[in-house]
Structure formats: structure tokens, C-alpha cells
Design an enzyme around this catalytic site. Structure first.
Site, PDB file in Angstrom:
ATOM      1  N   TYR A 175       0.592  -9.557 -12.465  1.00 23.87           N
ATOM      2  CA  TYR A 175       1.291  -9.843 -11.357  1.00 23.87           C
ATOM      3  C   TYR A 175       2.809 -10.210 -12.089  1.00 23.87           C
ATOM      4  CZ  TYR A 175      -2.131 -10.299  -8.242  1.00 23.87           C
ATOM      5  OH  TYR A 175      -2.870 -10.302  -7.040  1.00 23.87           O
ATOM      6  N   ASN A 225       0.523   9.177   7.903  1.00 22.57           N
ATOM      7  CA  ASN A 225      -1.191   8.405   6.271  1.00 22.57           C
ATOM      8  C   ASN A 225      -0.751  10.125   5.398  1.00 22.57           C
ATOM      9  OD1 ASN A 225      -2.308   8.664   4.360  1.00 22.57           O
ATOM     10  ND2 ASN A 225      -2.868   6.695   5.225  1.00 22.57           N
ATOM     11  N   ALA A 270       5.826   8.521   4.178  1.00 27.37           N
ATOM     12  CA  ALA A 270       6.357   7.291   5.309  1.00 27.37           C
ATOM     13  C   ALA A 270       7.812   7.458   5.501  1.00 27.37           C
ATOM     14  CB  ALA A 270       6.595   6.056   4.554  1.00 27.37           C
ATOM     15  N   CYS A 313      -2.354 -28.976  -5.531  1.00 24.16           N
ATOM     16  CA  CYS A 313      -1.949 -29.597  -4.077  1.00 24.16           C
ATOM     17  C   CYS A 313      -1.352 -28.643  -3.435  1.00 24.16           C
ATOM     18  CB  CYS A 313      -0.664 -30.874  -5.408  1.00 24.16           C
ATOM     19  SG  CYS A 313       0.677 -29.820  -5.205  1.00 24.16           S
ATOM     20  N   THR A 372      -1.698   2.934   5.072  1.00 25.25           N
ATOM     21  CA  THR A 372      -2.976   1.972   4.471  1.00 25.25           C
ATOM     22  C   THR A 372      -3.818   2.778   4.931  1.00 25.25           C
ATOM     23  OG1 THR A 372      -3.736  -0.130   4.957  1.00 25.25           O
ATOM     24  CG2 THR A 372      -2.911   0.927   6.831  1.00 25.25           C
ATOM     25  N   ARG A 420       3.896  -5.879 -12.257  1.00 26.25           N
ATOM     26  CA  ARG A 420       4.096  -6.011 -11.054  1.00 26.25           C
ATOM     27  C   ARG A 420       5.027  -6.300 -10.403  1.00 26.25           C
ATOM     28  NH1 ARG A 420      -0.870  -6.865  -7.558  1.00 26.25           N
ATOM     29  NH2 ARG A 420       0.330  -5.645  -6.762  1.00 26.25           N
ATOM     30  N   GLN A 473       0.131  -5.822   4.897  1.00 31.20           N
ATOM     31  CA  GLN A 473      -0.492  -5.979   4.082  1.00 31.20           C
ATOM     32  C   GLN A 473       0.553  -5.809   2.438  1.00 31.20           C
ATOM     33  OE1 GLN A 473      -4.109  -3.593   4.080  1.00 31.20           O
ATOM     34  NE2 GLN A 473      -3.182  -2.304   5.770  1.00 31.20           N
ATOM     35  N   ASN A 474       1.777  -5.689   2.564  1.00 28.86           N
ATOM     36  CA  ASN A 474       2.438  -5.582   1.502  1.00 28.86           C
ATOM     37  C   ASN A 474       2.949  -6.879   1.388  1.00 28.86           C
ATOM     38  OD1 ASN A 474       2.029  -2.759   1.503  1.00 28.86           O
ATOM     39  ND2 ASN A 474       3.512  -2.441   2.265  1.00 28.86           N
ATOM     40  N   HIS A 479      -0.751 -10.216   3.069  1.00 25.12           N
ATOM     41  CA  HIS A 479      -1.966 -10.932   1.747  1.00 25.12           C
ATOM     42  C   HIS A 479      -0.816 -11.588   1.302  1.00 25.12           C
ATOM     43  CE1 HIS A 479      -4.637  -7.661   2.320  1.00 25.12           C
ATOM     44  NE2 HIS A 479      -4.675  -8.456   3.458  1.00 25.12           N
TER      45      HIS A 479
HETATM   46  C1  BJW Z   1       1.303   7.205   1.631  1.00 27.69           C
HETATM   47  C2  BJW Z   1       1.689   7.964   0.850  1.00 27.69           C
HETATM   48  C3  BJW Z   1       3.504   7.405   1.629  1.00 27.69           C
HETATM   49  C4  BJW Z   1      -0.447   7.090  -0.240  1.00 27.69           C
HETATM   50  N1  BJW Z   1       3.551   7.193   2.491  1.00 27.69           N
HETATM   51  N2  BJW Z   1       1.426   6.610   3.408  1.00 27.69           N
HETATM   52  C5  BJW Z   1     -17.926  -7.026  -0.172  1.00 27.69           C
HETATM   53  C6  BJW Z   1     -17.877  -8.024  -1.182  1.00 27.69           C
HETATM   54  C7  BJW Z   1     -16.512  -8.448  -0.678  1.00 27.69           C
HETATM   55  C8  BJW Z   1     -15.465  -8.906   0.016  1.00 27.69           C
HETATM   56  C9  BJW Z   1     -15.695  -7.847   1.349  1.00 27.69           C
HETATM   57  C10 BJW Z   1     -16.731  -7.066   1.252  1.00 27.69           C
HETATM   58  N3  BJW Z   1     -16.889  -6.484   2.016  1.00 27.69           N
HETATM   59  C11 BJW Z   1     -15.866  -6.193   3.135  1.00 27.69           C
HETATM   60  C12 BJW Z   1     -14.938  -7.768   2.130  1.00 27.69           C
HETATM   61  C13 BJW Z   1     -13.914  -8.363   3.035  1.00 27.69           C
HETATM   62  C14 BJW Z   1     -13.003  -7.467   1.743  1.00 27.69           C
HETATM   63  C15 BJW Z   1     -12.191  -6.653   2.127  1.00 27.69           C
HETATM   64  O1  BJW Z   1     -12.400  -5.663   3.470  1.00 27.69           O
HETATM   65  N4  BJW Z   1     -13.031  -5.502   0.274  1.00 27.69           N
HETATM   66  C16 BJW Z   1     -13.410  -3.893   1.403  1.00 27.69           C
HETATM   67  C17 BJW Z   1     -12.237  -3.359   0.482  1.00 27.69           C
HETATM   68  C18 BJW Z   1     -14.699  -4.041   1.421  1.00 27.69           C
HETATM   69  N5  BJW Z   1     -11.499  -8.718   2.361  1.00 27.69           N
HETATM   70  C19 BJW Z   1     -11.224 -10.093   1.998  1.00 27.69           C
HETATM   71  O2  BJW Z   1     -11.987 -10.598   0.643  1.00 27.69           O
HETATM   72  C20 BJW Z   1     -10.210 -10.524   2.915  1.00 27.69           C
HETATM   73  N6  BJW Z   1     -10.258 -12.075   3.379  1.00 27.69           N
HETATM   74  C21 BJW Z   1     -11.797 -11.919   3.487  1.00 27.69           C
HETATM   75  O3  BJW Z   1     -12.187 -11.039   4.846  1.00 27.69           O
HETATM   76  O4  BJW Z   1     -11.808 -13.269   4.294  1.00 27.69           O
HETATM   77  C22 BJW Z   1     -12.575 -13.802   4.352  1.00 27.69           C
HETATM   78  C23 BJW Z   1     -13.457 -15.328   4.898  1.00 27.69           C
HETATM   79  C24 BJW Z   1     -12.833 -16.114   6.067  1.00 27.69           C
HETATM   80  C25 BJW Z   1     -13.260 -18.027   5.738  1.00 27.69           C
HETATM   81  C26 BJW Z   1     -12.974 -17.604   4.345  1.00 27.69           C
HETATM   82  C27 BJW Z   1     -13.188 -16.943   3.696  1.00 27.69           C
HETATM   83  C28 BJW Z   1     -13.327 -15.967   3.147  1.00 27.69           C
HETATM   84  C29 BJW Z   1      -8.983 -11.113   1.626  1.00 27.69           C
HETATM   85  C30 BJW Z   1      -8.100  -9.514   0.853  1.00 27.69           C
HETATM   86  C31 BJW Z   1      -7.653  -9.308   0.081  1.00 27.69           C
HETATM   87  C32 BJW Z   1      -7.401  -8.025  -0.047  1.00 27.69           C
HETATM   88  N7  BJW Z   1      -6.030  -8.339  -1.252  1.00 27.69           N
HETATM   89  C33 BJW Z   1      -5.795  -7.595  -1.880  1.00 27.69           C
HETATM   90  C34 BJW Z   1      -4.579  -7.573  -3.353  1.00 27.69           C
HETATM   91  C35 BJW Z   1      -3.119  -9.048  -2.795  1.00 27.69           C
HETATM   92  C36 BJW Z   1      -2.452  -8.917  -3.798  1.00 27.69           C
HETATM   93  C37 BJW Z   1      -1.893  -7.918  -4.382  1.00 27.69           C
HETATM   94  O5  BJW Z   1      -1.076  -6.773  -4.270  1.00 27.69           O
HETATM   95  O6  BJW Z   1      -2.650  -8.322  -5.817  1.00 27.69           O
HETATM   96  O7  BJW Z   1      -4.314  -6.879  -0.853  1.00 27.69           O
HETATM   97  S1  BJW Z   1      -6.301  -6.348  -2.616  1.00 27.69           S
HETATM   98  C38 BJW Z   1      -5.486  -4.735  -2.018  1.00 27.69           C
HETATM   99  O8  BJW Z   1      -5.765  -3.806  -1.293  1.00 27.69           O
HETATM  100  C39 BJW Z   1      -3.910  -5.432  -1.211  1.00 27.69           C
HETATM  101  C40 BJW Z   1      -3.608  -4.716   0.080  1.00 27.69           C
HETATM  102  O9  BJW Z   1      -2.491  -5.169   0.852  1.00 27.69           O
HETATM  103  C41 BJW Z   1      -4.865  -4.327  -0.147  1.00 27.69           C
HETATM  104  C42 BJW Z   1      -5.287  -2.576   1.372  1.00 27.69           C
HETATM  105  O10 BJW Z   1      -5.050  -1.832   0.249  1.00 27.69           O
HETATM  106  P1  BJW Z   1      -3.769  -0.495   1.177  1.00 27.69           P
HETATM  107  O11 BJW Z   1      -2.363  -1.298   1.139  1.00 27.69           O
HETATM  108  O12 BJW Z   1      -4.685   0.321   2.651  1.00 27.69           O
HETATM  109  O13 BJW Z   1      -3.374   0.367   0.164  1.00 27.69           O
HETATM  110  P2  BJW Z   1      -4.137   1.624  -0.293  1.00 27.69           P
HETATM  111  O14 BJW Z   1      -4.114   1.543  -1.788  1.00 27.69           O
HETATM  112  O15 BJW Z   1      -5.937   1.222  -0.099  1.00 27.69           O
HETATM  113  O16 BJW Z   1      -4.294   3.148   0.636  1.00 27.69           O
HETATM  114  C43 BJW Z   1      -3.183   3.313   0.290  1.00 27.69           C
HETATM  115  C44 BJW Z   1      -2.900   4.701   2.054  1.00 27.69           C
HETATM  116  O17 BJW Z   1      -1.360   5.346   1.836  1.00 27.69           O
HETATM  117  C45 BJW Z   1      -3.352   5.759   1.700  1.00 27.69           C
HETATM  118  O18 BJW Z   1      -4.262   5.730   2.455  1.00 27.69           O
HETATM  119  C46 BJW Z   1      -3.505   6.544   1.464  1.00 27.69           C
HETATM  120  O19 BJW Z   1      -3.681   8.029   1.582  1.00 27.69           O
HETATM  121  C47 BJW Z   1      -0.947   6.730   1.546  1.00 27.69           C
HETATM  122  N8  BJW Z   1      -0.177   6.564   1.494  1.00 27.69           N
HETATM  123  N9  BJW Z   1       1.327   7.539  -0.230  1.00 27.69           N
HETATM  124  C48 BJW Z   1       2.547   7.096   3.541  1.00 27.69           C
HETATM  125  N10 BJW Z   1       4.407   8.071   0.173  1.00 27.69           N
HETATM  126 ZN    ZN Z   2      -0.021 -29.544  -7.411  1.00 24.25          ZN
END
Ligand code: BJW
Ligand code: ZN
Length: 240
Positions: free
Chosen positions: A64, A208, A226, A126, A183, A67, A97-98, A115
Site C-alpha cells: 500500500y 470502457n 475515459a 479501537c 470498471t 501504491r 470504487q477507487n 472502497h
Molecule cells: C478503462 C481504461 C481507460 C482500462 N478508460 N476504461 C467468492 C469468494 C469471496 C468473495 C466473493 C465471492 N464471490 C463474490 C464475492 C464478493 C466479493 C466479490 O465481488 N468478488 C468478485 C471478484 C468475485 N466482494 C466483496 O468481498 C466485497 N464485500 C462484500 O461483498 O461484503 C459482503 C459482506 C456483507 C456483510 C458482512 C461481511 C461481508 C468487497 C469488495 C472489495 C474490493 N476491494 C478491492 C481492493 C480495494 C483496495 C485496494 O485498491 O487495494 O477494490 S479489489 C479491486 O476491485 C478494487 C476495485 O475497487 C475493485 C473493482 O475493480 P475495477 O475498478 O472494476 O477495476 P478492474 O481492473 O476490474 O477493471 C478496470 C476496467 O477499466 C476494465 O473493464 C477495463 O476495460 C477498463 N479500462 N483502461 C476507461 N483508459
Molecule cells: Zn487504536
């Protein structure tokens, strides 16, 4: 652009953007999936879960910190700036989501961080939450209470901040047009936001270069980057 979508966009009082890593790609911040994505190089389960963090907090913190340095040296691109520009003419909200804060740095005022943020930390025990103001002398950093601090981001298996999520649903459900930018829409629950918009009668547009699982439901898909496509939308919404 199809005449009817352009017309709807022009008449939209409230425009909601849902953004992901792709919008910051042209600012030099890597996406997660795709050919140069972070998850090609790193194992998500070893870096972006609470179990991974407790297993090796120093390793996760180092990732982190690297990054965060890249993000702090990045600048908002014409895509972020176009969204901020639109806000001068219409009611605009950004559901992102960023964790990079580039929307805020571009001037957007209504940004919902689904996120979390790489600029803030929270205590693992705490209720302390705070901004990172300088580099840490030792990793993992410690809270005043003696326990370890963690990045204030949402990892896999963790719930989204509930107040932010409820507000995001409400904004998505009440917009006239939703524009989904950079996304892959594979991560839940953020990928439900276009569904809420569509169910409530909004037009949905995606910007996208690649297809997404929601492409068949889109009113319009702009297959462009974008930074190129979003500035071209501004004069459509607000002709000079
Ligand atoms: C362009 C471009 C240009 C390129 N112009 N476009 C099985 C096991 C375990 C969990 C799960 C499971 N099935 C489902 C889940 C749930 C899970 C999930 O969805 N997993 C899937 C991957 C399967 N979700 C979660 O766990 C979430 N929480 C949850 O569900 O909680 C339930 C709960 C309820 C109550 C109590 C307890 C729990 C949390 C999700 C957290 C995601 N975290 C991350 C890391 C964040 C921190 C960090 O940055 O380090 O978030 S992972 C990562 O993915 C990050 C992003 O925000 C997120 C989404 O990614 P994004 O933004 O879509 O990026 P990409 O790379 O996927 O796509 C980029 C796009 O841009 C592409 O389409 C390109 O084509 C395009 N592009 N250049 C325009 N120039
Ligand atoms: Zn503390």
C-alpha cells in the site's frame, strides 16, 4: 451518439457516475484486471483480505505504501476533470470504487468512496481513523492504543461502509442518467449500482474500451478511453 440518448443526457437533471480503476489508468495508476492489471502480478488473496493482513501486515503495508506514493505523484486526467466540469452545469454525484482521491483533486464535490481511501488509516481495534500526513518510520504503523493500524480500504469479504453504501444506492436509484466508467463490474456489491439505476428508469451509458457483463443492458456503450470520451460528453450535456 444516438439522438435519443444525447437528448436524454442533455435533459438530465441528475447525472450519477460510477467509476472504477479504468478512469485513473491514464493517470498512470494500474487497474486490477486486464493485461497490465495488479492481480496479474500479485495474488489478491495475499494482499487484499483481512486474513492476509494479519498473516503479514508488513508485506501488505509495503504494497500500500508503494501504491500510495504512485497515487500521490499522479494527477487527475481529462476524464476526472470533465466530470468535475459537468458539476458546474448539472447535479452530479460520483460513486467511485477507487481509493485514489483523484476525483476530489479534480474538483468533484460529491464523491462517495465505496472502497475507502488510500490516504486514510484506521485502527484494527479501537475506533481511531485519520489521514496519513507523512511517511511511516516503521511498518506496520501503530495506533495510540498500541494496536496496529491498517489502510482504510475495503478488502474482499468485508462490508462496504454502510452509510456510504446506503447513500450510493439512493443516488443510483434517483438519477436520470448513470455513466459507468472504467470498471469491469465484476466486484459486488458495487456492480449492482447500474441495476438500481436501470430499475428506476435511468438511461445507462458505459465508457470502457472493453465489454462488461452489463453491456447488454446499456443504452449506449462508448468503446473508448475515459480521458478521450468524457471531455466529449461535456458539450453534449451543456452546449456552448
Ligand atoms: C478503462 C481504461 C481507460 C482500462 N478508460 N476504461 C467468492 C469468494 C469471496 C468473495 C466473493 C465471492 N464471490 C463474490 C464475492 C464478493 C466479493 C466479490 O465481488 N468478488 C468478485 C471478484 C468475485 N466482494 C466483496 O468481498 C466485497 N464485500 C462484500 O461483498 O461484503 C459482503 C459482506 C456483507 C456483510 C458482512 C461481511 C461481508 C468487497 C469488495 C472489495 C474490493 N476491494 C478491492 C481492493 C480495494 C483496495 C485496494 O485498491 O487495494 O477494490 S479489489 C479491486 O476491485 C478494487 C476495485 O475497487 C475493485 C473493482 O475493480 P475495477 O475498478 O472494476 O477495476 P478492474 O481492473 O476490474 O477493471 C478496470 C476496467 O477499466 C476494465 O473493464 C477495463 O476495460 C477498463 N479500462 N483502461 C476507461 N483508459
Ligand atoms: Zn487504536
Amino acid at each position: 451518439m444516438f439522438e435519443s440518448i444525447a437528448d436524454k443526457l442533455k435533459k438530465s437533471e441528475k447525472i450519477v457516475f460510477v467509476t472504477g480503476a479504468g478512469i485513473s489508468q491514464e493517470s498512470g495508476i494500474p487497474t486490477f484486471r486486464g493485461k497490465d492489471g495488479l492481480w496479474r502480478k500479485y495474488d489478491a488473496m495475499k494482499l487484499a483480505t483481512i486474513d492476509a493482513f494479519y498473516e503479514d501486515p508488513k508485506l501488505v503495508w509495503e504494497w500500500y505504501e508503494e501504491r500510495r506514493q504512485n497515487i500521490l505523484s499522479a494527477k487527475p486526467n481529462p476524464g476526472h476533470l470533465a466530470i468535475a466540469e459537468l458539476e458546474k452545469h448539472r447535479q452530479v454525484h460520483v460513486l467511485t470504487q477507487n481509493i485514489d482521491r483523484l476525483h476530489q483533486r479534480a474538483g468533484s464535490k460529491s464523491v462517495y468512496e465505496l472502497h475507502g481511501s488510500i490516504i486514510t488509516v484506521k485502527c484494527t481495534v479501537c475506533s481511531f481513523k485519520g489521514n496519513i500526513t507523512s511517511s511511516f518510520s516503521k511498518l506496520p504503523p501503530l495506533c495510540k492504543c498500541g494496536n496496529i493500524l491498517r489502510p482504510d480500504v475495503v478488502w474482499f469479504g468485508e462490508p462496504l461502509p454502510q452509510d456510504v453504501w446506503q447513500d450510493a444506492i439512493s443516488q443510483a436509484s434517483s438519477c436520470d442518467t448513470m455513466i459507468v466508467v472504467g470498471t469491469s463490474l465484476v466486484v459486488s456489491p458495487a456492480n449492482l449500482l447500474p441495476v438500481y439505476a436501470k430499475q428506476n428508469g435511468a438511461s445507462i451509458i458505459e465508457v470502457n474500451p472493453e465489454e462488461t457483463p452489463m453491456t447488454p443492458s446499456m443504452d449506449l456503450s462508448i468503446r473508448s478511453s475515459a480521458a478521450k470520451a468524457l471531455p466529449e460528453l461535456v458539450p453534449i450535456v451543456f452546449p456552448v
